[in-house]
Write a protein that holds these residues in place. Structure first.
Motif, PDB file in Angstrom:
ATOM      1  N   UNK A 194       0.822  -1.220   0.000  1.00  0.00           N
ATOM      2  CA  UNK A 194       0.000   0.000   0.000  1.00  0.00           C
ATOM      3  C   UNK A 194       0.848   1.259   0.000  1.00  0.00           C
ATOM      4  N   UNK A 195       2.102   1.146   0.404  1.00  0.00           N
ATOM      5  CA  UNK A 195       3.006   2.297   0.375  1.00  0.00           C
ATOM      6  C   UNK A 195       3.426   2.661  -1.042  1.00  0.00           C
ATOM      7  N   UNK A 196       3.032   1.846  -2.020  1.00  0.00           N
ATOM      8  CA  UNK A 196       3.381   2.098  -3.416  1.00  0.00           C
ATOM      9  C   UNK A 196       2.099   2.178  -4.247  1.00  0.00           C
ATOM     10  N   UNK A 197       1.369   3.296  -4.141  1.00  0.00           N
ATOM     11  CA  UNK A 197       0.077   3.408  -4.824  1.00  0.00           C
ATOM     12  C   UNK A 197       0.164   3.283  -6.338  1.00  0.00           C
ATOM     13  N   UNK A 198       1.343   3.515  -6.912  1.00  0.00           N
ATOM     14  CA  UNK A 198       1.450   3.394  -8.373  1.00  0.00           C
ATOM     15  C   UNK A 198       1.273   1.947  -8.836  1.00  0.00           C
ATOM     16  N   UNK A 199       1.396   0.968  -7.913  1.00  0.00           N
ATOM     17  CA  UNK A 199       1.157  -0.418  -8.303  1.00  0.00           C
ATOM     18  C   UNK A 199      -0.260  -0.620  -8.817  1.00  0.00           C
ATOM     19  N   UNK A 200      -1.210   0.063  -8.206  1.00  0.00           N
ATOM     20  CA  UNK A 200      -2.618  -0.101  -8.589  1.00  0.00           C
ATOM     21  C   UNK A 200      -3.185   1.133  -9.283  1.00  0.00           C
ATOM     22  N   UNK A 201      -2.322   2.075  -9.661  1.00  0.00           N
ATOM     23  CA  UNK A 201      -2.778   3.268 -10.368  1.00  0.00           C
ATOM     24  C   UNK A 201      -3.260   2.889 -11.769  1.00  0.00           C
ATOM     25  N   UNK A 202      -4.075   3.731 -12.404  1.00  0.00           N
ATOM     26  CA  UNK A 202      -4.600   3.385 -13.731  1.00  0.00           C
ATOM     27  C   UNK A 202      -3.534   3.161 -14.792  1.00  0.00           C
ATOM     28  N   UNK A 203      -2.357   3.795 -14.645  1.00  0.00           N
ATOM     29  CA  UNK A 203      -1.323   3.648 -15.651  1.00  0.00           C
ATOM     30  C   UNK A 203      -0.855   2.195 -15.725  1.00  0.00           C
ATOM     31  N   UNK A 204      -0.483   1.768 -16.937  1.00  0.00           N
ATOM     32  CA  UNK A 204      -0.202   0.366 -17.178  1.00  0.00           C
ATOM     33  C   UNK A 204       1.278   0.016 -17.215  1.00  0.00           C
ATOM     34  N   UNK A 205       2.152   1.000 -17.188  1.00  0.00           N
ATOM     35  CA  UNK A 205       3.563   0.715 -17.367  1.00  0.00           C
ATOM     36  C   UNK A 205       4.149   0.014 -16.143  1.00  0.00           C
ATOM     37  N   UNK A 206       5.111  -0.911 -16.374  1.00  0.00           N
ATOM     38  CA  UNK A 206       5.765  -1.573 -15.234  1.00  0.00           C
ATOM     39  C   UNK A 206       6.644  -0.612 -14.471  1.00  0.00           C
ATOM     40  N   UNK A 241     -21.456   0.447 -12.214  1.00  0.00           N
ATOM     41  CA  UNK A 241     -22.151   1.105 -13.315  1.00  0.00           C
ATOM     42  C   UNK A 241     -21.187   1.698 -14.332  1.00  0.00           C
ATOM     43  N   UNK A 242     -21.620   2.781 -14.990  1.00  0.00           N
ATOM     44  CA  UNK A 242     -20.781   3.410 -16.007  1.00  0.00           C
ATOM     45  C   UNK A 242     -19.446   3.869 -15.464  1.00  0.00           C
ATOM     46  N   UNK A 243     -19.429   4.266 -14.201  1.00  0.00           N
ATOM     47  CA  UNK A 243     -18.192   4.713 -13.579  1.00  0.00           C
ATOM     48  C   UNK A 243     -17.144   3.594 -13.532  1.00  0.00           C
ATOM     49  N   UNK A 244     -17.607   2.339 -13.444  1.00  0.00           N
ATOM     50  CA  UNK A 244     -16.691   1.216 -13.379  1.00  0.00           C
ATOM     51  C   UNK A 244     -15.855   1.037 -14.620  1.00  0.00           C
ATOM     52  N   UNK A 245     -16.331   1.585 -15.735  1.00  0.00           N
ATOM     53  CA  UNK A 245     -15.615   1.430 -16.999  1.00  0.00           C
ATOM     54  C   UNK A 245     -14.642   2.578 -17.257  1.00  0.00           C
ATOM     55  N   UNK A 246     -14.627   3.558 -16.385  1.00  0.00           N
ATOM     56  CA  UNK A 246     -13.729   4.698 -16.602  1.00  0.00           C
ATOM     57  C   UNK A 246     -12.294   4.310 -16.298  1.00  0.00           C
ATOM     58  N   UNK A 247     -11.379   4.916 -17.034  1.00  0.00           N
ATOM     59  CA  UNK A 247      -9.958   4.638 -16.841  1.00  0.00           C
ATOM     60  C   UNK A 247      -9.481   5.098 -15.460  1.00  0.00           C
ATOM     61  N   UNK A 248      -9.985   6.253 -15.028  1.00  0.00           N
ATOM     62  CA  UNK A 248      -9.483   6.872 -13.805  1.00  0.00           C
ATOM     63  C   UNK A 248      -9.768   6.043 -12.563  1.00  0.00           C
ATOM     64  N   UNK A 249     -10.868   5.296 -12.547  1.00  0.00           N
ATOM     65  CA  UNK A 249     -11.193   4.505 -11.364  1.00  0.00           C
ATOM     66  C   UNK A 249     -10.185   3.364 -11.167  1.00  0.00           C
ATOM     67  N   UNK A 250      -9.645   2.862 -12.244  1.00  0.00           N
ATOM     68  CA  UNK A 250      -8.567   1.880 -12.157  1.00  0.00           C
ATOM     69  C   UNK A 250      -8.978   0.437 -11.951  1.00  0.00           C
ATOM     70  N   UNK A 251     -10.278   0.126 -12.025  1.00  0.00           N
ATOM     71  CA  UNK A 251     -10.688  -1.265 -11.855  1.00  0.00           C
ATOM     72  C   UNK A 251     -10.150  -2.158 -12.976  1.00  0.00           C
TER      73      UNK A 251
END
Length: 376
Positions: free
Chosen positions: A21-33, A323-333
């Motif tokens: 959890x100290x590394x939020x970029x692990x689960x951020x929307x961005x896809x890069x390693x 809902x529709x929000x689940x498909x947004x990139x920013x939410x990160x699901x």
């Protein structure tokens, strides 16, 4: 059988989760390693990589059961694939490595100085070890592997190849002459998948892991890999269920939380049942691998097949609950859905493992009448 975990095992999982959890970029929307070793270093400082290393090799000497909840935490935190690959390799080296191999490799793994990637899949081939065409003969390795997770970051490759007498595990330095890596464009770029080519790579006699029983070493490697990936899948499924329930309790429509609506209740209840069943399958597979029981292979396949389906289903349902929000990139699901799809197909998809379960079950049933005749 008691599947209850003790406080130390739960505490380990909580600590791993807090560390990730100290590394939020692990689960951020961005896809890069990740471009650095910060997560790896943090987990190494925590002592994660020493847990499966025997005490005689400067480790702690725990079992796979002790790591079950921690593996779920790694899945929920979208930890780099090299973390789990190294844990799988640790088990293989500790169980089947020669004394020389164990003394050379395990102390380095314990302190986080050695990242390991596992190369199994090949183009137009199945998931089993009998399908590989990469060959190791006369000390030379030739062939090509695909979808090798975090290969570019690895210090050592464990390559499942075809030896002169059957499948073998070959240990290869990714920087050796004749080894070439090519990054893949795939569904989850954060997994760092690469194709790895071996062009007449010359290796020494000590390159084979498990020389005393190479086929057994390969079988255990694949079973443990399937089991740990089932655990990763359940980590994602559990987290996504929590996200769905939390959103259903806080999102208000028509003057009340959407969790009050029967359709949402049923979705969440069905997900909860599936997650609990999946965890039971995964925990049993961890136990069979730790205790080396006769049904290890079947248990690992049952867990891998079912848990992969559960993770994909729960990810899809959680997106629907949002809902529709689940498909947004920013939410990160989408990050969790992407990783769950990768895990679902790593080390055998559901169809392959179900066929394996069926074959093992039929073999057991056919053997029973012969035993009865011999007894008579």
């Amino acid at each position: 059988m008691n599947f209850g975990f003790d406080e130390d095992q739960k505490s380990l999982a909580d600590t791993v989760a807090q560390q990730l959890a100290d590394f939020p970029r692990l689960t951020a929307p961005e896809l890069m390693p990740l471009e650095d070793d910060s997560v790896w270093r943090a987990l190494a400082d925590l002592g994660l990589f020493a847990l499966l290393v025997p005490e005689r090799n400067e480790g702690i000497g725990l079992s796979l059961v002790d790591l079950a909840l921690a593996v779920e935490a790694l899945g929920a935190g979208l930890a780099p694939p090299s973390v789990v690959s190294t844990l799988i390799a640790t088990d293989a080296i500790a169980r089947h490595g020669s004394d020389l191999q164990q003394r050379a490799l395990l102390p380095k793994i314990a302190v986080g100085q050695l990242k390991v990637a596992i190369a199994l899949l090949e183009s137009d081939a199945g998931y089993g070890a009998d399908a590989v065409r990469t060959a190791f003969t006369a000390g030379t390795l030739r062939g090509e592997k695909i979808l090798v997770a975090d290969a570019a970051a690895a210090d050592l490759l464990l390559v499942v190849a075809r030896g002169e007498d059957g499948p073998v595990i070959i240990m290869v330095d990714p920087g050796a002459p004749g080894v070439t890596l090519r990054p893949h464009d795939d569904l989850d770029p954060s997994s760092g998948h690469c194709a790895v080519m071996f062009d007449r790579v010359k290796l020494g006699d000590d390159a084979v892991l498990g020389q005393a029983a190479p086929a057994r070493a390969v079988d255990r490697l694949l079973d443990v890999a399937a089991t740990l990936h089932a655990g990763l899948a359940m980590g994602i499924a559990g987290l996504m269920l929590d996200k769905a329930v939390e959103y259903a309790k806080t999102r208000v429509q028509f003057g009340q939380a959407i969790g009050a609506f029967q359709a949402i209740k049923h979705r969440c209840a069905d997900m909860a049942v599936a997650v609990e069943a999946g965890r039971s399958a995964a925990y049993y597979a961890f136990w069979t691998a730790a205790e080396e029981t006769p049904d290890r292979a079947r248990a690992s396949s049952m867990a891998k097949a079912y848990c992969g389906d559960v993770a994909r289903h729960v990810c899809n349902e959680t997106i629907q609950v949002h809902g529709g929000m689940g498909f947004t990139w920013e939410l990160g699901l989408h990050r969790f859905l992407r990783r769950s799809k990768v895990i679902e197909h790593a080390y055998g998809d559901a169809a392959w493992h179900n066929e394996r379960i069926l074959s093992a079950t039929l073999a057991t049933m056919n053997a029973a009448p012969r035993r009865d005749q011999d007894a008579a």
